[in-house]
Write an enzyme that holds these catalytic residues in place. Structure first.
Site, PDB file in Angstrom:
ATOM      1  N   HIS A  33      36.689  37.607  59.101  1.00 15.09           N
ATOM      2  CA  HIS A  33      37.103  37.047  57.816  1.00 15.09           C
ATOM      3  C   HIS A  33      37.228  35.539  57.945  1.00 15.09           C
ATOM      4  O   HIS A  33      37.608  35.029  59.001  1.00 15.09           O
ATOM      5  CB  HIS A  33      38.449  37.634  57.403  1.00 15.09           C
ATOM      6  CG  HIS A  33      39.151  36.844  56.330  1.00 15.09           C
ATOM      7  ND1 HIS A  33      40.235  36.043  56.582  1.00 15.09           N
ATOM      8  CD2 HIS A  33      38.889  36.724  55.001  1.00 15.09           C
ATOM      9  CE1 HIS A  33      40.626  35.465  55.456  1.00 15.09           C
ATOM     10  NE2 HIS A  33      39.836  35.869  54.483  1.00 15.09           N
TER      11      HIS A  33
ATOM     12  N   GLY B  33      42.736  40.360  33.654  1.00 15.70           N
ATOM     13  CA  GLY B  33      41.382  39.842  33.495  1.00 15.70           C
ATOM     14  C   GLY B  33      40.711  39.416  34.778  1.00 15.70           C
ATOM     15  O   GLY B  33      39.590  38.911  34.752  1.00 15.70           O
TER      16      GLY B  33
ATOM     17  N   ARG C 116      38.507  39.400  38.101  1.00  8.05           N
ATOM     18  CA  ARG C 116      37.268  40.125  38.410  1.00  8.05           C
ATOM     19  C   ARG C 116      37.526  40.973  39.659  1.00  8.05           C
ATOM     20  O   ARG C 116      37.341  40.528  40.796  1.00  8.05           O
ATOM     21  CB  ARG C 116      36.115  39.151  38.642  1.00  8.05           C
ATOM     22  CG  ARG C 116      34.797  39.880  38.801  1.00  8.05           C
ATOM     23  CD  ARG C 116      33.591  38.958  38.836  1.00  8.05           C
ATOM     24  NE  ARG C 116      32.377  39.739  38.740  1.00  8.05           N
ATOM     25  CZ  ARG C 116      31.590  40.046  39.792  1.00  8.05           C
ATOM     26  NH1 ARG C 116      31.886  39.613  40.980  1.00  8.05           N
ATOM     27  NH2 ARG C 116      30.511  40.780  39.597  1.00  8.05           N
TER      28      ARG C 116
END
Lengths: 427, 427
Positions: free
Chosen positions: A231, A385, A387
């Site tokens: 990561h 909202g 994503r």
């Protein structure tokens, strides 16, 4: 769709130039999820960002804005910031960033001119850097895998964009995601006040201040249980005066390795590469950021770290912007040298079905960390909202939860668990 | 081990009598995780329970105690309460429940006499009921699967115990867990004060009050994608006066169905069975608790429910204890009739690899709900010394996260998603 669609999404292969201003697929999240900033709570260090251009948290690392709603406390992260920008275009709650954020307009004119140099604002230099880095990393991973990344990108005239590149179920990689985001917006006075705790030089304000945020974030889960997950996240945050000059700024980021089967030489190589990148800039950085990494990526209820660590830092403003940008570039540039040798070495190793199962159990722990503890993911998922697909691209394709899975005494699996319970000094 | 081991764990097959006071495996969580109640925060409805015998949250449903630390807000649930009881036996923080909780001692003498009747305290009647129910359910599931449950049980002389029964990777079930827990302890005045919000009749106190909690919790994930996952939880909570008489009490619980492939007749049968159980006691219950269920098992960031619902309720004290115990029994007794016909019908159906993949994606959503939203799981995972394996027995054996998984137009998968986005009235 009840709102005017003001921006669009492109899907293409991640080769060549980063897509900009294309319009092949409309984004409808804005119509489904109107902003509800007004309901957010402000308390202590935790600040609801009533920003005009929203930010989206995701993945596994953090930026120097803290935000919360009634259930969430978290730093804002930068995997796929852009979708949230769409909120600001909702007719029910119209906010026009261009008019409010002069910096966005100024930067856009420089972008259009195509002349970003060393004397350009850090915003544009960071943006350019993370976009180049995204392409370089995607290209390198594609060369190893033999498959291409799927690319979803957002662009808005006001000055924000995000690009999510995902390679799923490839030849080498189970799932690899490389996201970048660039966002302009406004911070309310209360948010600015809360940030002053970590940024003493940031003067108080009684009016909203423009801000800028840009970051790159990456997670790679290989198929082969001998090959480690990795990561990475690097980000720049800036709060501006009304005239566009920086009022406060900082960098954050890091990179960490999560093997299922531990090869000491891999952990040593990864840490050594990160240490070399740090040492060029400040010899305190690696030891400090290594500890910070072990502390952040800790699965409290398992009493183990997520992986063998790396570096992690936030709110970094202890040198000049140029010096720290140089540091960030060194770190990000160290990613491919830190990881590619490991994946090359491990991707074709043989393994047993039991070893695959153990990898899947470790994948489960990765999911536990990201869903339970990662502040960015928590913030993102609690953000109306958001994503979701970009936030959760960090999750593995497959994972497993076995009741009472206990590695055999003296096994390699047990050795890993020992290291995760008591982080080692690798260099 | 730095602490005296005062109780032990038994592993055996879940047939015949519930194990009690056996000693084949010691529990070491008490030594690793000393209680840290003093660090907990008290705020609003959220109360750190500085209880003398701790409670452990887990799974997917809640009880009428609210507890938090700095990151967690949640009701306490009852999957495997017992491990936390071990904290109280840590030498570093010695607390002796028997001396402090007269009720535990009183109940133990009744238990030893073996005479639990309709005039016995509700505590003992509920305990007896959930233990019988656990065995009955395990037996029924074993008959279908052909494999036996693994049983881990804890018993402590002071009056608390827990039994976790897990059947993993069986012939029919990917993972099935049936847990019961019975705990005695003390609630600090602040915790009692916070509970008064939902229980107006509960008088304030300036000294700790004894409490009792008992519950059964179950999650079943079948292998076959056509066969639905099911969850159940029923629980009783009581706060006592110093003389052992109840000062306040309530029931909570529910049961809900989570199909990957929706057969309307299955959802209708499940809801009809639950409605019949409710209607015998109060015709408002089913409609109210059906709505409550859809609201609770909601994955906010996906804008979808976890499954097709069922019933969910908490803080129920609107009738006499006998009447509500009768209601709880009706609900719990309705479980096998509500679920067995579905598993019998679906367990051997043929399915495609794509259908298996979709099931795995839905399993991923189950994980998302349980790790991100379930208040009991959050509380449990944030509780030092919690028995994580019992908390997370609710997670499926395997799950999957695909980037941008979108069901085909007009497909069965899309039909399910429509129903999850807009819960149906099934009866």
């Amino acid at each position: 769709m009840t709102t005017t669609t003001l921006f669009a999404v492109t899907r293409r292969r991640c080769v060549g130039a980063v897509p900009a201003l294309r319009s092949t697929r409309t984004v409808s999240t804005s119509s489904r999820n109107p902003p509800r900033w007004k309901n957010w709570a402000f308390t202590g260090r935790c600040v609801a960002m009533s920003v005009t251009c929203g930010l989206l948290g995701a993945g596994a690392a953090t930026v120097g804005i803290v935000a919360m709603d009634s259930h969430t406390v978290g730093h804002v992260t930068f995997d796929s910031l852009a979708p949230l920008v769409s909120w600001t275009l909702n007719k029910q709650d119209p906010i026009q960033c261009r008019e409010e954020n002069n910096t966005a307009a100024q930067d856009e004119s420089v972008r259009v001119s195509g002349r970003i140099t060393e004397s350009s604002p850090m915003r544009l230099r960071m943006e350019q850097f993370i976009k180049e880095k995204q392409q370089e990393i995607c290209k390198a991973l594609e060369d190893i895998d033999g498959n291409k990344f799927r690319v979803d990108s957002w662009k808005r005239p006001e000055g924000g964009e995000g690009i999510s590149c995902i390679l799923q179920d490839g030849n080498v990689f189970e799932k690899a995601g490389v996201n970048i985001s660039v966002v302009y917006g406004k911070l309310p006075p209360a948010a600015v006040a809360a940030m002053r705790e970590n940024h003493k030089g940031l003067e108080a304000t009684d009016e909203p201040l423009p801000f800028f945020a840009a970051g790159i974030s990456l997670v790679v889960h290989p198929h082969n249980p001998m090959a480690p997950t990795v990561h990475l996240n690097y980000r720049y945050f800036e709060i501006e005066n009304q005239d566009g000059t920086p009022r406060a700024w900082w960098f954050g980021g890091g990179s960490d390795l999560t093997p299922s089967y531990l090869f000491d030489e891999d952990a040593i190589h990864f840490h050594k590469t990160m240490k070399n990148a740090c040492d060029k800039h400040d010899r305190r950085y690696y030891p400090d950021f290594k500890k910070w990494c072990d502390k952040y990526f800790y699965i409290k209820h398992r009493q183990e770290t997520r992986g063998v660590g790396g570096i992690f830092f936030d709110d970094l403003e202890d040198k000049t912007p140029d010096e720290l940008f140089s540091f960030i570039r060194s770190c990000a540039n160290a990613f491919l040298p830190s990881y590619l040798p490991l994946i090359e070495r491990r991707k074709d190793m043989s393994y047993t079905p039991d070893e695959k199962i153990f990898q899947q159990v470790r994948r489960g722990r990765y999911v536990e960390f990201n869903l339970v503890y990662d502040r960015g993911t928590q913030f993102g998922l609690n953000t109306p909202g958001a994503r979701v697909e970009s936030i959760l691209m960090s999750l593995p394709l497959t994972s497993r939860w076995e009741y009472m899975h206990v590695p055999k005494l003296g096994s390699r699996e047990e050795r890993l668990m020992e290291v995760l319970r008591k982080p080692k000094a690798w260099v």
